[in-house]
Design a protein around this motif. Structure first.
Motif, PDB file in Angstrom:
ATOM      1  N   LEU A   1      -0.468  -2.285  -3.920  1.00 26.95           N
ATOM      2  CA  LEU A   1      -0.692  -0.868  -4.213  1.00 26.95           C
ATOM      3  C   LEU A   1      -1.278  -0.667  -5.612  1.00 26.95           C
TER       4      LEU A   1
ATOM      5  N   THR B   1      -6.169   3.023   0.999  1.00 25.89           N
ATOM      6  CA  THR B   1      -5.023   2.581   1.809  1.00 25.89           C
ATOM      7  C   THR B   1      -5.494   2.079   3.165  1.00 25.89           C
TER       8      THR B   1
ATOM      9  N   SER C   1       0.846  -1.207   0.000  1.00 26.84           N
ATOM     10  CA  SER C   1       0.000   0.000   0.000  1.00 26.84           C
ATOM     11  C   SER C   1       0.874   1.246   0.000  1.00 26.84           C
TER      12      SER C   1
ATOM     13  N   GLN D   1      -9.325  -0.304   1.415  1.00 24.66           N
ATOM     14  CA  GLN D   1      -8.481  -1.132   0.544  1.00 24.66           C
ATOM     15  C   GLN D   1      -8.819  -2.611   0.719  1.00 24.66           C
TER      16      GLN D   1
END
Ligand code: AMP
Ligand code: ZN
Length: 118
Positions: free
Chosen positions: A104, A93, A51, A99
């Motif tokens: 990422l 995130t 992330s 998330q």
């Protein structure tokens, strides 16, 4: 650096099919499987980084490269020009950031509203 349990690492490696938008040395982009908007694709680094929380100054070169690709990728994939058109770029995130996939990624969303979400 990849994670054999990571769905986006598997997509980058071609082990899970995707609708590819773009690929170069550092970056892979593909359409989201559950789009929120008429245009909705994901842009990921080829490195497995969970992330934004793991980003350091050492990542600046590829991170800058990736971010500078986004406007052209948005236009090339159907987003309309700024300012009447435009697009939304989002990086969720962590749990409270919404998330779900721990590799990422940048969501790039655009096209005529209303959208499904967002
Ligand atoms: P986030 O909640 O920010 O982690 O977003 C993860 C996104 O990945 C969601 O929008 C999912 O629809 C998308 N996604 C999950 N699995 C796949 C897949 N196999 N191919 C394309 N998109 C996926
Ligand atoms: Zn990964």
């Amino acid at each position: 650096m990849t994670d054999s349990n990571c769905v986006f690492c598997k997509i980058i490696a071609g082990q899970i099919p995707s609708r590819k938008v773009f690929e170069d040395e550092h970056v892979f982009a593909f359409h989201d499987i559950a789009p929120w908007a008429p245009v909705h694709f994901l842009v990921v680094p080829k490195l497995h980084i969970p992330s934004m929380a793991q980003i350091t100054a050492a990542d600046a070169p590829w991170l800058g490269h990736l971010l500078t690709l986004l406007p052209q990728l948005a236009i090339d994939n159907g987003c309309r020009p700024y300012p009447e058109g435009g697009y939304r770029i989002a990086t969720n995130t962590g749990k409270e950031g919404g998330q779900e996939v721990q590799h990422l990624h940048w969501h790039v969303m655009g096209g005529p509203r209303p959208w499904v979400r967002g």
